[in-house]
Write a protein that holds these residues in place. Structure first.
Motif, mmCIF file in Angstrom:
data_model
loop_
_atom_site.group_PDB
_atom_site.id
_atom_site.type_symbol
_atom_site.label_atom_id
_atom_site.label_comp_id
_atom_site.label_asym_id
_atom_site.label_seq_id
_atom_site.Cartn_x
_atom_site.Cartn_y
_atom_site.Cartn_z
ATOM 1 N N GLN A 80 0.839 -1.203 0.000
ATOM 2 C CA GLN A 80 0.000 0.000 0.000
ATOM 3 C C GLN A 80 0.873 1.252 0.000
ATOM 4 O OE1 GLN A 80 -3.370 0.036 -0.245
ATOM 5 N NE2 GLN A 80 -3.200 2.242 -0.446
ATOM 6 N N ARG A 81 1.963 1.214 0.777
ATOM 7 C CA ARG A 81 2.868 2.359 0.820
ATOM 8 C C ARG A 81 3.500 2.598 -0.554
ATOM 9 N NH1 ARG A 81 4.570 1.239 5.349
ATOM 10 N NH2 ARG A 81 6.145 -0.300 4.782
ATOM 11 N N ARG A 82 3.916 1.523 -1.238
ATOM 12 C CA ARG A 82 4.489 1.681 -2.581
ATOM 13 C C ARG A 82 3.449 2.256 -3.547
ATOM 14 N NH1 ARG A 82 6.977 -3.288 -1.079
ATOM 15 N NH2 ARG A 82 5.308 -4.474 -2.068
ATOM 16 N N GLU A 83 2.213 1.774 -3.450
ATOM 17 C CA GLU A 83 1.154 2.293 -4.324
ATOM 18 C C GLU A 83 0.882 3.765 -4.037
ATOM 19 O OE1 GLU A 83 -2.205 -0.240 -3.748
ATOM 20 O OE2 GLU A 83 -1.260 -1.973 -4.706
ATOM 21 N N ASP A 84 0.870 4.128 -2.746
ATOM 22 C CA ASP A 84 0.638 5.532 -2.388
ATOM 23 C C ASP A 84 1.767 6.424 -2.902
ATOM 24 O OD1 ASP A 84 -1.699 4.793 -1.127
ATOM 25 O OD2 ASP A 84 -0.864 4.864 0.911
ATOM 26 N N GLN A 85 3.010 5.926 -2.805
ATOM 27 C CA GLN A 85 4.136 6.718 -3.315
ATOM 28 C C GLN A 85 4.046 6.874 -4.825
ATOM 29 O OE1 GLN A 85 7.454 4.490 -1.826
ATOM 30 N NE2 GLN A 85 7.514 5.584 0.138
ATOM 31 N N ALA A 86 3.654 5.827 -5.522
ATOM 32 C CA ALA A 86 3.505 5.922 -6.983
ATOM 33 C C ALA A 86 2.389 6.899 -7.344
ATOM 34 C CB ALA A 86 3.226 4.533 -7.567
ATOM 35 N N GLN A 87 1.288 6.835 -6.586
ATOM 36 C CA GLN A 87 0.165 7.757 -6.833
ATOM 37 C C GLN A 87 0.592 9.197 -6.562
ATOM 38 O OE1 GLN A 87 -2.778 7.002 -8.124
ATOM 39 N NE2 GLN A 87 -3.440 9.131 -8.043
ATOM 40 N N ALA A 88 1.362 9.418 -5.495
ATOM 41 C CA ALA A 88 1.821 10.776 -5.173
ATOM 42 C C ALA A 88 2.764 11.286 -6.258
ATOM 43 C CB ALA A 88 2.516 10.781 -3.815
ATOM 44 N N ALA A 89 3.629 10.429 -6.777
ATOM 45 C CA ALA A 89 4.539 10.846 -7.850
ATOM 46 C C ALA A 89 3.758 11.195 -9.113
ATOM 47 C CB ALA A 89 5.558 9.735 -8.134
#
Length: 119
Positions: A80-89
């Motif tokens: 979830q953290r990786r997905e959130d970071q990708a979404q933020a980028a």
């Protein structure tokens, strides 16, 4: 009881010594019987050990299950953290491109307007 050397004990002294030995033996046997009341048979001990081993096995199985669940939760959190970071980028790229593109177009139009009117 002190007996002078060479003198033999009387029958009464022998009787008293045997009686004392008998009382001491009774006391020792009573203590032994009291201790034996707390002793269990080997079958009972083994049955108790089997129950303890079963309980330990259940606790170990429960711990293994909890460990597995914990690892899954940690992995889901990391995903979830990786997905959130990708979404933020992706959001940052979108915001930057939505502001930079119009500025570039406006700068290009101003440059063209300034060079086109000079000729």
């Amino acid at each position: 009881m002190s007996v002078p050397p060479g003198a033999e004990p009387t029958l009464w002294e022998l009787h008293r010594a045997v009686s004392q030995l008998r009382e001491d033996l009774r006391g020792d046997l009573a203590q032994l019987a009291a201790r034996l009341d707390h002793v269990v048979t080997e079958d009972v001990y083994r049955a108790d050990q089997r129950v303890v081993e079963q309980r330990i096995g259940q606790v170990e199985a429960g711990l293994a299950s909890l460990r597995s669940e914990h690892e899954q939760v940690v992995e889901r959190g990391a995903q979830q953290r990786r997905e959130d970071q990708a979404q933020a980028a992706a959001t940052r790229r979108l915001v930057i491109s939505s502001f930079v593109s119009p500025l570039l177009v406006m700068t290009l139009q101003l440059w063209l307007a300034s060079h086109g009117s000079a000729s």
